[in-house]
Design a protein around this motif. Sequence first.
Motif, PDB file in Angstrom:
ATOM      1  N   LYS A 159       5.545 -17.989 -22.233  1.00 37.41           N
ATOM      2  CA  LYS A 159       6.096 -18.986 -22.448  1.00 37.41           C
ATOM      3  C   LYS A 159       6.677 -18.980 -23.906  1.00 37.41           C
ATOM      4  O   LYS A 159       8.488 -19.706 -24.198  1.00 37.41           O
ATOM      5  CB  LYS A 159       5.570 -20.456 -22.135  1.00 37.41           C
ATOM      6  CG  LYS A 159       7.005 -21.473 -21.910  1.00 37.41           C
ATOM      7  CD  LYS A 159       5.788 -22.582 -21.497  1.00 37.41           C
ATOM      8  CE  LYS A 159       7.118 -23.633 -21.480  1.00 37.41           C
ATOM      9  NZ  LYS A 159       6.558 -25.234 -19.949  1.00 37.41           N
ATOM     10  N   TRP A 174       6.753 -14.791 -15.108  1.00 37.69           N
ATOM     11  CA  TRP A 174       8.493 -14.408 -15.850  1.00 37.69           C
ATOM     12  C   TRP A 174       9.376 -16.253 -15.721  1.00 37.69           C
ATOM     13  O   TRP A 174       9.724 -16.436 -15.838  1.00 37.69           O
ATOM     14  CB  TRP A 174       8.353 -12.880 -15.873  1.00 37.69           C
ATOM     15  CG  TRP A 174       9.761 -13.119 -16.871  1.00 37.69           C
ATOM     16  CD1 TRP A 174      11.104 -13.039 -16.423  1.00 37.69           C
ATOM     17  CD2 TRP A 174      10.137 -12.743 -17.948  1.00 37.69           C
ATOM     18  NE1 TRP A 174      11.827 -12.668 -17.431  1.00 37.69           N
ATOM     19  CE2 TRP A 174      11.619 -12.312 -18.281  1.00 37.69           C
ATOM     20  CE3 TRP A 174       9.190 -11.600 -18.887  1.00 37.69           C
ATOM     21  CZ2 TRP A 174      12.053 -12.218 -19.779  1.00 37.69           C
ATOM     22  CZ3 TRP A 174       9.495 -11.324 -20.345  1.00 37.69           C
ATOM     23  CH2 TRP A 174      10.625 -11.721 -20.222  1.00 37.69           C
ATOM     24  N   THR A 217      11.561 -18.496 -17.059  1.00 37.90           N
ATOM     25  CA  THR A 217      12.917 -18.262 -17.286  1.00 37.90           C
ATOM     26  C   THR A 217      13.498 -19.868 -16.237  1.00 37.90           C
ATOM     27  O   THR A 217      15.083 -19.670 -17.045  1.00 37.90           O
ATOM     28  CB  THR A 217      13.189 -17.891 -17.241  1.00 37.90           C
ATOM     29  OG1 THR A 217      12.601 -16.348 -15.600  1.00 37.90           O
ATOM     30  CG2 THR A 217      13.074 -16.494 -18.911  1.00 37.90           C
ATOM     31  N   GLU A 274      15.182 -18.284 -26.502  1.00 34.04           N
ATOM     32  CA  GLU A 274      15.843 -19.414 -26.118  1.00 34.04           C
ATOM     33  C   GLU A 274      16.086 -20.433 -27.303  1.00 34.04           C
ATOM     34  O   GLU A 274      17.526 -21.203 -27.309  1.00 34.04           O
ATOM     35  CB  GLU A 274      15.344 -20.258 -24.849  1.00 34.04           C
ATOM     36  CG  GLU A 274      14.520 -20.005 -23.772  1.00 34.04           C
ATOM     37  CD  GLU A 274      13.812 -20.517 -22.468  1.00 34.04           C
ATOM     38  OE1 GLU A 274      13.872 -19.858 -21.480  1.00 34.04           O
ATOM     39  OE2 GLU A 274      13.135 -21.665 -22.914  1.00 34.04           O
ATOM     40  N   ILE A 288       9.130 -16.573 -24.934  1.00 36.25           N
ATOM     41  CA  ILE A 288      10.581 -16.401 -23.941  1.00 36.25           C
ATOM     42  C   ILE A 288      11.235 -18.420 -25.303  1.00 36.25           C
ATOM     43  O   ILE A 288      12.789 -17.680 -25.014  1.00 36.25           O
ATOM     44  CB  ILE A 288      10.401 -16.879 -22.542  1.00 36.25           C
ATOM     45  CG1 ILE A 288      10.125 -15.673 -22.444  1.00 36.25           C
ATOM     46  CG2 ILE A 288      11.558 -17.340 -21.778  1.00 36.25           C
ATOM     47  CD1 ILE A 288       9.940 -15.260 -21.300  1.00 36.25           C
ATOM     48  N   SER A 347      15.122 -10.355 -16.476  1.00 36.48           N
ATOM     49  CA  SER A 347      13.650 -10.511 -15.754  1.00 36.48           C
ATOM     50  C   SER A 347      13.114  -9.259 -15.160  1.00 36.48           C
ATOM     51  O   SER A 347      13.836  -8.146 -15.341  1.00 36.48           O
ATOM     52  CB  SER A 347      14.006 -11.528 -14.785  1.00 36.48           C
ATOM     53  OG  SER A 347      12.183 -11.223 -13.228  1.00 36.48           O
ATOM     54  N   CYS A 367      20.743 -19.465 -16.922  1.00 40.06           N
ATOM     55  CA  CYS A 367      20.436 -19.239 -18.447  1.00 40.06           C
ATOM     56  C   CYS A 367      21.711 -19.933 -19.598  1.00 40.06           C
ATOM     57  O   CYS A 367      21.186 -21.042 -19.833  1.00 40.06           O
ATOM     58  CB  CYS A 367      20.404 -18.099 -18.298  1.00 40.06           C
ATOM     59  SG  CYS A 367      19.305 -17.640 -17.994  1.00 40.06           S
ATOM     60  N   ILE A 403      18.153 -14.557 -20.407  1.00 41.62           N
ATOM     61  CA  ILE A 403      17.229 -13.433 -20.603  1.00 41.62           C
ATOM     62  C   ILE A 403      16.897 -12.725 -19.363  1.00 41.62           C
ATOM     63  O   ILE A 403      16.660 -13.569 -18.339  1.00 41.62           O
ATOM     64  CB  ILE A 403      16.155 -14.380 -20.934  1.00 41.62           C
ATOM     65  CG1 ILE A 403      16.801 -15.217 -22.370  1.00 41.62           C
ATOM     66  CG2 ILE A 403      14.853 -13.772 -21.260  1.00 41.62           C
ATOM     67  CD1 ILE A 403      15.378 -15.966 -22.561  1.00 41.62           C
ATOM     68  N   LYS A 451      12.985 -26.313 -17.486  1.00 40.62           N
ATOM     69  CA  LYS A 451      13.848 -26.874 -16.666  1.00 40.62           C
ATOM     70  C   LYS A 451      13.933 -27.642 -15.488  1.00 40.62           C
ATOM     71  O   LYS A 451      15.373 -27.803 -15.052  1.00 40.62           O
ATOM     72  CB  LYS A 451      14.035 -25.284 -16.361  1.00 40.62           C
ATOM     73  CG  LYS A 451      13.576 -23.755 -17.041  1.00 40.62           C
ATOM     74  CD  LYS A 451      14.807 -23.646 -18.017  1.00 40.62           C
ATOM     75  CE  LYS A 451      14.927 -22.448 -19.197  1.00 40.62           C
ATOM     76  NZ  LYS A 451      13.488 -23.044 -19.595  1.00 40.62           N
TER      77      LYS A 451
END
Length: 1308
Positions: free
Chosen positions: A495, A825, A829, A502, A498, A441, A557, A439, A835
């Motif tokens: 979020k 962002w 991500t 994902e 996104i 940026s 990612c 994804i 994460k």
Amino acid sequence: MTSRGAGTAFSRKNYRLSTEPEKSKATGIVNSRLLNDYLHRVFTNADGNQPAAAYRKHVTFQNLQDHLDRLLAEENGSEDSRDQVAEGRLGPSTVVLDHTSGFEGLLLVDDDLLGVIGHSNFGSIRATTCVYKGKWIYEVLISSQGLMQIGWCTLNCRFNQEEGVGDTPDSYAYDGNRVRKWNVTTTNYGKSWAAGDIVSCLIDLDEGTIAFCLNGISLGTAFDNITRGAGMAYFPAISLSFKESVAFNFGSRPLRYPVEGYRPLQDPPVADLVKARKLLGYLKNVIHIGIDVTEGKLVEKDTSMWQLQGEPTVLITLAHIFNYFSPLMCKVYLVEDVLMTFLLSILERGGAVEAHPLIQQLLDLMWLLMEEYEVHECLKQLLMSLLRAYRFSPIIPDLGLQIHYLRLTIAVLKHEKSRKYLLSNVLFDVLRSVVFFYIKSPLRVEEAGLQELIPTTWWPNRFTKEGKESKEVKEESAEERLRRRAYERGCQRLKKRIEVVEGLQVQILKLLLNNKDRGGGEASRYIFLNKFRKFLQENASNRGNLTVLCPPEYMVCFLHRLIAALRFFWDGHKAKTPAALSSEEAYVPPQLFYNGKVDYFDLQRLGGLLSHLKKTLKDDLAAKANVLIDPAELQAVTMDDLDEDEESATSAAQSQRPSAALAIGGALARPGWLSSPTLGRANRFLSTAAVSLMNPRRPLGTLEKIKVRTLSVEQRTEEDIEGSHGNEGLLLGRPPEEPDQPITENSLLEVLDGIVMMYNLSVHQQLGKMVGVSDDVNEYAMALKDTEEKISRCPKRRRDIHEELLKSQKVFSEKLNHLSRRLAWINVTIYSKEKMQDVYWLLRVCIRTIEHGDRTGSLFAFMPEFYLSVAMNSYSALKNYFSPVNNMEELPGYEETLMRLAAILAKHFADSRIVGTDIRDSLMQALASYVCYPHSLRAVERIPEEQRISMMKNLLAPYEQRPWAQTNWILVRLWRGCGFGYRYTRLPHLLKTKPEDASLPSLQKPCPSTLLQRHMADLLHSDRDLAPSFLNSVLNQLNWAFSEFIGMIQEIQQAAERLERNFVDSRQLKVCATCFDLSVSLLRVLEMTVTLAPEIFLDWNRPSSELLLRRLAQLLNQVLNRVTAERNLFDRVVNLRLPGLESVDHYPILVAVTGILVRLLVDTDVQGAERATAVLLADPCFQLRSIQYLLGHAEPSALAAAAPATDKRHFSLHTYTEYISAEELAKVDKMLSHLSEESKQAAATTLPTSEEDLCPICYAHPISAIFRPCSHKSCKACINQHLMNNKDCFFCKATITGVDDFTKPASS
């Protein structure tokens, strides 16, 4: 295009057709009237109108082909115009980059001659076609956002490694990296570009203007009045610096952002487009129209639920359509413009991908009615177009474009046959399919809609990277609280959007990891495994090959999506097999590292090279793991043998390559190893590298020893991985220490191993790189705060200053608004809580894997080094990169994980099974960092006592033949906070010149460990051999480090005194400062030793105590004399204040020496003090003036000389009251008075000694020892010190067998 069939006998697929009434019921073919109506409804005219029934020609399957030919020929008069040369253009109709003569510098050009990567300083290349009249456009897909100049040039332009497009007359360029336009001179123009943007280059030769667009938005006219006329024709051209990459679209594919009135340089295939759209219309009609045989009429059908259902009439109709449609679907332009658009329109109705089975039905049709090579090419072009569309779509607030393309990708991959073909031949071989999991940026937050999504911005005023409170903590105001909460709500909205993308990306990986689709060959997971391993090999083995490496931002990612998919399948297996482990307990069993089933390429093992380990540990493998090495594996001993093996493997791989691949390879005009920045890597490898690991054959019997040999990755089957019928697959050769318990499916273990390797290859590096945005926010926030304070203090009469400050405030505020949205962002991500949990899970996996491997004894040496690296790096990332957005301490099991990692570092930093110097250094650095922070130091103190003592023993090993500086630093950190004047975080004289940087381990607040100090004291007390060898090595290194330091500052001083302008080498300054820091840290370790175990120096019943004390006194006197002499070398260099020598100052080294002296002379018993005093005063270098200097007592002569320089300040411990306590100062006063008194008495009682009686080595002490057997003489101090390192006589080199006391005989 002419028909490829005649009548009813198709050359592609053979169908027997019949319209006889008696066969209609049996075959399902409808009667001729209904068939005629059906075919006329399906095959309408170009205008969509149908003639009345009376005027319609009767159509049957016999004459359908002619009918179709007529329909397709209508309005197709433009077909003949395709070959005509377009006015205003010169050159081939197919436009590509000119790789034969139109370039300068070294460039990597892709196989399709449309992609290019810079491979030199500033390479330039132009296209094969030029224009001299009319309006023209081409597009450039930006793959990297670095230095490039894109535009137009003439044939006369000459470029070099310094000057490119736009730097010469008659060449014009746009540079989005520096946001400028170039035509010999340069001015500001346009916007900054980012990877994933599309630049449109427009030239109007009628008006004489050049303009550019970025993602379809015009940047305005860049140049007007460009040179035109006879001989002036313009080529598309680009200049790009090293590693930058782009791909051109001159019209071979539909333009993403066409501009009205401008033509692409390459004409679109108009006739084929018309034909393809007509055929697609007929196909849609077939889907819309159904035949009700019982009622004898045509009916409208719901297209979304359409199925073939074995109707021969429909099938034969479709066969006629596909007879024409199939060859068109091999062309990239038509696939992208017609097929992809149609498939996307099916999904536009919304709902889950599963709610649109029509796409699956269409793919079934393609496999049924198209030739295999046509389906392959069509699917390949479709996935290429999807990937390109996904990567180069602009970011919009709801990420709708990305979601759209991912949904179609999922729909295609849901089709089993298509998925397996794409996995086997396209996803990793031709495409950089990892792009699907990335994804990007947004660089320009306005266009991405982040202003609407996050209307309120906020940034922290002051925080440390550890997330701890810093100085000047202020209460959050109500306004700030409201802003922060609004910002957090905006981040949550972002979020959620996104997470949708994902989730789709994880769905793709779940399809690729499906191991239940065994219809028609191997399951998808096992194809994926082999491709994934090859992908890892390319990235691990080709660190310098630009065309192969996957960019690290994609890797990050890909890693997170792969972890999500892996844990889904792992826990799914756990639900079916309760005895297996859950993903929370996942680890990689040690047998994977030595049984050869998994390929680790040429990656370093803990014990060294694999070939070496196989030879040295083959007996252990046989005894512990029941594995025998195939003797053939041990034959390739020399490098020549290895080279021959690789050559033979290469030729074998080429001989086994499928004929289709050879045909493609043979057709290429140029080498196929060049990579497109957009699509990837068609035919990059001409050969497959031989796999270097030993892969076992299937076992002959359960109790037999298993021979292992090499298998290439591609040769492995499902049985080789999962095992069956007594074959354990990947888990072959289980050591006795490993529990006999199912972990999970073997294939998932290999995926997990690959994930760990991915993190090591580039993910950790990228995580550290992206922290830069957070650092920028901090810097701008501090600058804004500082500006606002200046505005509040600015006098009202100074309006000019006030206006400038207001301008600065506005600039900083705008920059912070932009950065805070961009940071939101990145935090979602890359640094989100989810994460962080992935990285934490990976850390725990590595810890468990290392613990299991450690139990196997010598076989631990087979473990790849990257497991230890990932354990250390993932902890570092959690601590330094994810804070303060997320707090590591909130993670489940955090304390236990910290303690287990501490145990690994403590045990393995001196593990003899680990031979690599780099990994050993990394372990030592990690342990050194660990003991700097209170929470991790407490974790070290919680590991079992036996391991703590073993760690301290390894730290006290002699400082010889090993990297001792790091272990010395660890001891210093354990002591810092207990030594004399040693409670500072940063040196006193640096406090004003450098802001505090809380992230550096060396600048953490002192946190001494009394528990580990106690272990050190016990070891020095109990082990009588350990203490002398350790201290002797410390004294040797101190002597070396301080001597080097003095030598270097002499050179620096000489350079500074020269009249001509000169510069001291920064590397020399750095080495000089390092030697000084080493001297200080060695002195602190001596202070620590003297404090914890003073008897080593003062208990002269120990054999080496007196010698060690004399050596210590000698070195302390040398340091004091060099540093404290008035107007000496040290003073002069310190006063130069050279950059790089900031740490060199009187305070750190003098307080370290003072601490040792105070401990020996004041904080000890009477006998000890007497011995220490006697030895110190007996040293010929001792000067009382050096001790007086510590308290600012300068000599009278020095004071008189320094009187004119009123600004000269003398060093004195009294001036450092914040760092030295009153009690410590009192002890220094007491020491000075004691030494003053003792030195007076010593001077009164000393008898003169003749020169003949002095030691011929040091000339400081009388001769007191005689050597056996050579009878040479010296003082005891010299010979004892010499014998600690060498057994040869000073003079004759005879081996000394003993030393006797020597007393001079009375004179006659």
